[in-house]
Design a protein around this motif. Structure first.
Motif, PDB file in Angstrom:
ATOM      1  N   SER A  19       0.814  -1.480  -0.264  1.00  0.00           N
ATOM      2  CA  SER A  19      -0.147   0.111   0.040  1.00  0.00           C
ATOM      3  C   SER A  19       0.967   1.795   0.350  1.00  0.00           C
ATOM      4  O   SER A  19       0.343   2.653  -0.157  1.00  0.00           O
ATOM      5  CB  SER A  19      -0.613   0.164   1.091  1.00  0.00           C
ATOM      6  OG  SER A  19      -0.622  -0.037   2.050  1.00  0.00           O
ATOM      7  N   SER A  20       2.802   1.005  -0.144  1.00  0.00           N
ATOM      8  CA  SER A  20       3.021   2.721   0.080  1.00  0.00           C
ATOM      9  C   SER A  20       4.467   2.187  -0.644  1.00  0.00           C
ATOM     10  O   SER A  20       5.041   0.373  -0.416  1.00  0.00           O
ATOM     11  CB  SER A  20       3.241   3.213   1.206  1.00  0.00           C
ATOM     12  OG  SER A  20       3.959   2.626   2.026  1.00  0.00           O
ATOM     13  N   MET A  28      -2.048  -8.017  -3.491  1.00  0.00           N
ATOM     14  CA  MET A  28      -1.835  -6.563  -2.013  1.00  0.00           C
ATOM     15  C   MET A  28      -1.962  -7.120  -1.211  1.00  0.00           C
ATOM     16  O   MET A  28      -3.471  -6.975  -1.161  1.00  0.00           O
ATOM     17  CB  MET A  28      -2.323  -5.231  -3.308  1.00  0.00           C
ATOM     18  CG  MET A  28      -1.506  -5.122  -4.370  1.00  0.00           C
ATOM     19  SD  MET A  28      -2.553  -3.193  -4.545  1.00  0.00           S
ATOM     20  CE  MET A  28      -1.586  -2.056  -4.045  1.00  0.00           C
ATOM     21  N   HIS A  38      -6.885  -8.843   2.664  1.00  0.00           N
ATOM     22  CA  HIS A  38      -6.204  -8.022   4.139  1.00  0.00           C
ATOM     23  C   HIS A  38      -5.208  -8.928   4.657  1.00  0.00           C
ATOM     24  O   HIS A  38      -5.389 -10.536   4.672  1.00  0.00           O
ATOM     25  CB  HIS A  38      -7.454  -7.962   4.822  1.00  0.00           C
ATOM     26  CG  HIS A  38      -7.421  -7.034   5.823  1.00  0.00           C
ATOM     27  ND1 HIS A  38      -7.304  -8.095   7.362  1.00  0.00           N
ATOM     28  CD2 HIS A  38      -7.367  -6.501   6.471  1.00  0.00           C
ATOM     29  CE1 HIS A  38      -6.588  -7.084   8.312  1.00  0.00           C
ATOM     30  NE2 HIS A  38      -6.433  -5.915   7.504  1.00  0.00           N
ATOM     31  N   CYS A  96      -2.630  -6.663   2.334  1.00  0.00           N
ATOM     32  CA  CYS A  96      -2.391  -4.980   3.417  1.00  0.00           C
ATOM     33  C   CYS A  96      -2.930  -4.731   4.959  1.00  0.00           C
ATOM     34  O   CYS A  96      -4.323  -5.800   4.221  1.00  0.00           O
ATOM     35  CB  CYS A  96      -2.666  -3.715   2.427  1.00  0.00           C
ATOM     36  SG  CYS A  96      -1.601  -3.846   1.135  1.00  0.00           S
ATOM     37  N   LEU A 136       4.687  -0.179  -3.287  1.00  0.00           N
ATOM     38  CA  LEU A 136       3.711   0.073  -4.276  1.00  0.00           C
ATOM     39  C   LEU A 136       4.067   0.015  -5.308  1.00  0.00           C
ATOM     40  O   LEU A 136       3.668  -0.135  -6.635  1.00  0.00           O
ATOM     41  CB  LEU A 136       2.678   1.608  -3.556  1.00  0.00           C
ATOM     42  CG  LEU A 136       2.222   2.135  -4.947  1.00  0.00           C
ATOM     43  CD1 LEU A 136       1.111   1.161  -4.931  1.00  0.00           C
ATOM     44  CD2 LEU A 136       1.418   2.810  -3.873  1.00  0.00           C
ATOM     45  N   ILE A 155      -6.685  -6.904  -3.898  1.00  0.00           N
ATOM     46  CA  ILE A 155      -6.182  -6.881  -2.525  1.00  0.00           C
ATOM     47  C   ILE A 155      -7.024  -7.667  -1.426  1.00  0.00           C
ATOM     48  O   ILE A 155      -7.897  -8.144  -1.868  1.00  0.00           O
ATOM     49  CB  ILE A 155      -6.689  -4.955  -2.326  1.00  0.00           C
ATOM     50  CG1 ILE A 155      -6.247  -3.708  -3.189  1.00  0.00           C
ATOM     51  CG2 ILE A 155      -6.263  -5.330  -1.112  1.00  0.00           C
ATOM     52  CD1 ILE A 155      -6.962  -2.643  -3.209  1.00  0.00           C
ATOM     53  N   LYS A 177      -6.328   1.880   2.012  1.00  0.00           N
ATOM     54  CA  LYS A 177      -5.259   2.669   1.476  1.00  0.00           C
ATOM     55  C   LYS A 177      -4.871   1.835  -0.003  1.00  0.00           C
ATOM     56  O   LYS A 177      -3.975   2.425  -0.407  1.00  0.00           O
ATOM     57  CB  LYS A 177      -4.943   2.724   2.601  1.00  0.00           C
ATOM     58  CG  LYS A 177      -3.397   3.430   2.881  1.00  0.00           C
ATOM     59  CD  LYS A 177      -2.327   3.037   3.719  1.00  0.00           C
ATOM     60  CE  LYS A 177      -1.065   4.393   3.338  1.00  0.00           C
ATOM     61  NZ  LYS A 177      -0.227   4.181   4.646  1.00  0.00           N
ATOM     62  N   ALA A 178      -4.993   0.927   0.307  1.00  0.00           N
ATOM     63  CA  ALA A 178      -4.322   0.212  -0.836  1.00  0.00           C
ATOM     64  C   ALA A 178      -5.221   0.347  -2.145  1.00  0.00           C
ATOM     65  O   ALA A 178      -4.536   0.540  -3.400  1.00  0.00           O
ATOM     66  CB  ALA A 178      -4.692  -0.949  -0.065  1.00  0.00           C
ATOM     67  N   GLU A 179      -6.233   0.301  -2.060  1.00  0.00           N
ATOM     68  CA  GLU A 179      -7.130   0.460  -3.366  1.00  0.00           C
ATOM     69  C   GLU A 179      -7.007   1.619  -3.882  1.00  0.00           C
ATOM     70  O   GLU A 179      -6.940   2.471  -4.736  1.00  0.00           O
ATOM     71  CB  GLU A 179      -8.425  -0.190  -2.690  1.00  0.00           C
ATOM     72  CG  GLU A 179      -9.394   0.769  -3.608  1.00  0.00           C
ATOM     73  CD  GLU A 179      -9.429  -0.901  -4.635  1.00  0.00           C
ATOM     74  OE1 GLU A 179      -9.919  -1.843  -4.396  1.00  0.00           O
ATOM     75  OE2 GLU A 179      -9.205  -0.336  -6.085  1.00  0.00           O
TER      76      GLU A 179
END
Ligand code: NDP
Length: 315
Positions: free
Chosen positions: A11-12, A32, A58, A34, A16, A56, A39-41
């Motif tokens: 997510s960052s 992903m 969790h 996350c 990312l 994504i 936030k990831a989306e």
């Protein structure tokens, strides 16, 4: 078919940038993993990743329950697992008191090492079942855990000592929150966690490379002085660190460039060697780097592995 890669902490920052580079190559579907779905989306959208190139799911590495839940969800998704990238990390350089994961482990080692340890151990079986020709398990390392470098010699230095704190469960109650049993130091806990990451990669290689053909690798992508990793640092540090890295140490690398480097370790046909710690020179060419004495200590790697197995409930 497209490769299927799981990236934790996508997510960052580095995660990312790597997700973006792989998604854009057209050869990968990126999962992903996350802790903050929204936030990831938003992050995926902000870098222009096309919807069909990512999913994504969790994952909160500070909870072993969440790690197990992620594995269940992943299995149920029916996707193969070709490459796993353990990238997420927390860094608390200014914390005066330790904080703890759901199971009560000091947060940096609990998240960066123990969460990833359980995740990668449980996902190894998934990987074995994949028919992908070049399967890889990558654990992001760091120069800061490497005391054979200048950056690794900035105090407090990484040092796992005799592992008495880890043995005691890092809970800050009847054991120290630090692996070596010392008083809490957030910057050191992060560096120690990175040594564990690099030791774990090598222990994976010794135990599983020959039988499974999986490539186990670690890397130091360069100093990405702009990522959120430094979010908890004092403002003056955050202001001066990027130019210091750019002009003084010259170790600065952009998030985009670092993402391309990690994407190489995921998919470049020439980076298939197992048990290796990759770095890049000034011309951005990859080379096999040396680890510090502690980060390449096979006996310590085995002990960290065995104690970690007990802590996460694998033995
Ligand atoms: P960032 O802080 O930008 O990214 C860290 C990621 O980890 C974020 O996505 C964050 O999620 C995620 N994360 C943190 N805690 C958890 C958790 N409990 N469960 C799931 N995800 C979590 O840092 P970087 O991109 O800089 O760091 C990525 C990797 O690169 C780390 O392994 C770091 O050690 C390594 N590295 C970084 C260097 C640098 O100079 N920046 C140098 C060398 C190595 P969220 O977005 O929700 O906060």
């Amino acid at each position: 078919r497209k490769g299927s890669v799981v990236i934790t902490g996508a997510s960052s920052g580095l995660g990312l940038a790597t997700a973006k580079a792989l998604a854009e190559s057209g050869k990968w579907h990126v999962i992903m993993a996350c802790r903050d779905f929204l936030k990831a989306e938003k992050a995926a959208k902000s870098v222009g990743m096309a919807k069909e190139n990512y999913t994504i799911m969790h994952l909160d590495l500070a909870s072993l329950e969440s790690v197990r839940q992620f594995i269940d969800n992943f299995k149920r998704s029916g996707r193969p697992l070709d490459v796993l990238v353990c990238n997420a990390a927390v860094y608390q350089p200014t914390a005066r008191e330790p904080s703890f994961t759901a199971e009560g482990f000091e947060l940096s080692v609990g998240t960066n090492h123990l969460g990833h340890f359980l995740l990668s151990r449980l996902l190894l079986d998934e990987m074995k079942q994949s028919d992908y020709p070049s399967k890889r398990l990558i654990i992001v390392g760091s120069i800061t855990g490497n005391t054979n470098t200048l950056a690794g010699n900035v105090p407090p230095k990484a040092n796992l000592g005799d592992l008495r704190g880890l043995q005691g469960g890092l809970n800050g109650l009847n054991s120290s929150p630090m692996i070596d049993g010392a008083d809490f130091d957030g910057a050191k806990a992060y560096k120690d966690s990175k040594v564990c990451n690099m030791l774990t990669m090598q222990e994976f290689h010794r135990r599983y490379h020959e039988d499974t053909g999986i490539t186990f690798a670690s890397l130091y992508p360069g100093c990405i002085a702009t990522t959120a990793l430094f979010r908890e640092h004092i403002p003056l540090f955050r202001l001066l660190f990027p130019p210091f890295q750019k002009f003084v140490t010259k170790g600065f690398v952009s998030e985009e460039e670092a993402g391309k480097r990690l994407a190489q370790v995921v998919s470049d046909p020439s980076l298939t060697k197992s048990g290796v710690y990759w770095s890049w020179n000034k011309a951005s060419a990859s080379f096999q780097n040396q680890l510090s004495q502690e980060a390449s200590d096979a006996d310590k790697a085995r002990k960290v592995w065995e104690i970690s197995e007990k802590l996460v409930g694998l033995s």
